[in-house]
Design an enzyme around this catalytic site. Structure first.
Site, PDB file in Angstrom:
ATOM      1  N   TYR A 143       0.852  -1.180   0.000  1.00 35.02           N
ATOM      2  CA  TYR A 143       0.000   0.000   0.000  1.00 35.02           C
ATOM      3  C   TYR A 143       0.888   1.231   0.000  1.00 35.02           C
ATOM      4  O   TYR A 143       1.876   1.305   0.739  1.00 35.02           O
ATOM      5  CB  TYR A 143      -0.922   0.041   1.227  1.00 35.02           C
ATOM      6  CG  TYR A 143      -1.762   1.309   1.287  1.00 35.02           C
ATOM      7  CD1 TYR A 143      -2.982   1.379   0.637  1.00 35.02           C
ATOM      8  CD2 TYR A 143      -1.303   2.442   1.966  1.00 35.02           C
ATOM      9  CE1 TYR A 143      -3.744   2.538   0.664  1.00 35.02           C
ATOM     10  CE2 TYR A 143      -2.060   3.609   1.993  1.00 35.02           C
ATOM     11  CZ  TYR A 143      -3.271   3.650   1.343  1.00 35.02           C
ATOM     12  OH  TYR A 143      -4.011   4.804   1.356  1.00 35.02           O
ATOM     13  N   GLU A 230      -2.969   7.759  -4.319  1.00 39.97           N
ATOM     14  CA  GLU A 230      -3.070   6.463  -3.639  1.00 39.97           C
ATOM     15  C   GLU A 230      -2.877   5.341  -4.645  1.00 39.97           C
ATOM     16  O   GLU A 230      -3.501   5.339  -5.714  1.00 39.97           O
ATOM     17  CB  GLU A 230      -4.432   6.310  -2.957  1.00 39.97           C
ATOM     18  CG  GLU A 230      -4.562   5.014  -2.163  1.00 39.97           C
ATOM     19  CD  GLU A 230      -5.926   4.857  -1.521  1.00 39.97           C
ATOM     20  OE1 GLU A 230      -5.981   4.654  -0.291  1.00 39.97           O
ATOM     21  OE2 GLU A 230      -6.935   4.948  -2.247  1.00 39.97           O
TER      22      GLU A 230
END
Length: 419
Positions: A143, A230
């Site tokens: 992530y 992101e």
């Protein structure tokens, strides 16, 4: 402790749009994955090869161009959780790895459908575009995100050695796995910052190349005036290269004049049409799930109004801020937008006149009531600049308006009007 209105806003997924301090609601542009991936590619970030498609024929042709036996087909909506979402037609999942021979069947079911995810709300989002992407041989998923941090007052890189799943769930169960690296906005990421990020990701490939990818993502964040970048997952392929296997970017509307090519990509079909209409009139509108429409001037006053409505047993239907310089036409437009919601059974107007004069609000209310033939109770509380003139205009209008002395009185009368 969050206020009732703040909790209502959070449930509606609009927390980031309701800033504190009385500042008007802020809109941040979001783009689809295929659009974000293209911008990343232009910034030097490794992304999987993919082709967007808006028709079944285009999807089949895109799969043929990729030419592999298997392919990834992804619904393009502005909401997370697509993989675990469900179409209203019964198809489970908005992201699939399928055989190229199955593309026509899947594209037929997905295009034009409505995908409901954890983040879309129960109404879901329409799927008008698919991304056909090359299936990558990935061995690990991470992530990665960059966003502005209030505490350090600058960009913050957030990284985790586990990705491809809900970062919120991971933060709750294993917060120690998530690292946060604040970046000096003037200096940019140092070698030490990059090393901390790579250590948090626990990359196994070439550290120099991985660091270049982190820098490329950071440069994108700064150069394109992003509020968020992101990548979930940021993946490592079998050769140890980092690949942005997903892409989600948000942009600061204050910089729209610098990023005109990006703002031309805005997809209005993914937005509440009432919010779109409001933005055209320079109004701030956010739909909620109650039945009392709210028209105020100032975000702080809006939050207070929604709180007191809730305290008195009512439920706000919207957040609508007309700002400090609205004219009568904008006020009329505000009423049109509020009443476009069939669940609205009463409208509470709460104005504290400063720059926004009460007589202008009164003229707008009168024009709206006369032109729109409103059939719902309208409760009006005015205070501030030209308040006596505003009240006189309303009283002399002959309209069946309900006057209120203060905010609490207005909230009680609004709730009683629909009881």
């Amino acid at each position: 402790m969050f206020s009732l209105a703040a909790r209502t806003a959070t449930r509606a997924g609009i927390t980031s749009r309701l800033p504190a301090g009385g500042v008007g609601a802020v809109r941040y542009l979001n783009l689809h994955e295929y659009q974000s991936a293209q911008i990343m590619k232009e910034s030097g970030v490794n992304v999987p090869f993919g082709i967007p498609a808006t028709t079944v024929e285009e999807a089949v042709a895109a799969a043929a161009t990729i030419g592999d036996e298997e392919i990834v087909i992804k619904s393009q909506i502005l909401a997370g959780g697509r993989g675990l979402g469900k179409f209203t037609n019964g198809l489970q999942g908005g992201v699939h790895i399928i055989k190229t021979s199955e593309v026509k069947d899947y594209a037929t079911k997905m295009l034009g459908g409505t995908l409901v995810t954890k983040q879309s709300g129960p109404a879901g989002k329409p799927v008008n575009t698919l991304l056909l992407a090359k299936k990558m041989a990935l061995k690990r998923e991470f992530y990665f995100a960059i966003m502005m941090d209030r505490v350090s007052q600058g960009p913050m890189i957030i990284a985790c050695s586990e990705g491809g799943t809900s970062i919120e769930d991971l933060a709750a169960s294993h917060p120690e796995k998530i690292i946060k690296v604040p970046i000096d906005i003037i200096k940019g990421p140092t070698e030490s910052d990059i090393a901390k990020v790579l250590a948090g990701l626990d990359v196994s490939g070439d550290k120099k190349q991985a660091g270049e990818q982190v820098r490329a993502l950071y440069n994108l964040f700064v150069d394109r005036d992003c509020t968020m970048v992101e990548v979930n997952p940021l993946a490592e392929d079998v050769d140890g290269n980092l690949v942005a296997a997903d892409a989600k970017i948000g942009f600061d509307d204050n910089a729209s004049f610098r990023q005109k090519d990006i703002y031309e990509k805005r997809d209005y079909t993914q937005e509440d049409p009432r919010e779109v209409a409001a933005s055209k009139w320079d109004l701030n509108y956010i739909g909620l799930d109650g039945n009392i429409g709210c028209m105020v001037n100032g975000a702080g006053l809006a939050m207070s109004t929604m709180d007191i409505i809730s305290l008195r047993g009512g439920s706000p239907a919207n957040f609508l801020d007309v700002g400090g310089s609205a004219n009568t036409d904008q006020i009329k437009a505000a009423f049109e937008i509020i009443t476009a919601d069939p669940s609205v059974k009463a409208i509470l107007v709460n104005i504290f006149g400063g720059i926004m004069k009460c007589d202008i609000i009164a003229e707008g209310i009168i024009k709206a009531c006369n032109d729109l033939h409103l059939h719902v109770p309208v409760i009006v509380r005015l205070e501030g600049t030209n308040v006596e003139l505003g009240k006189k205009l309303l009283k002399d209008s002959g309209l069946a308006l309900i006057a209120a002395d203060d905010l609490d009185d207005a909230a009680q009368k609004a709730v009683a009007a629909i009881a």
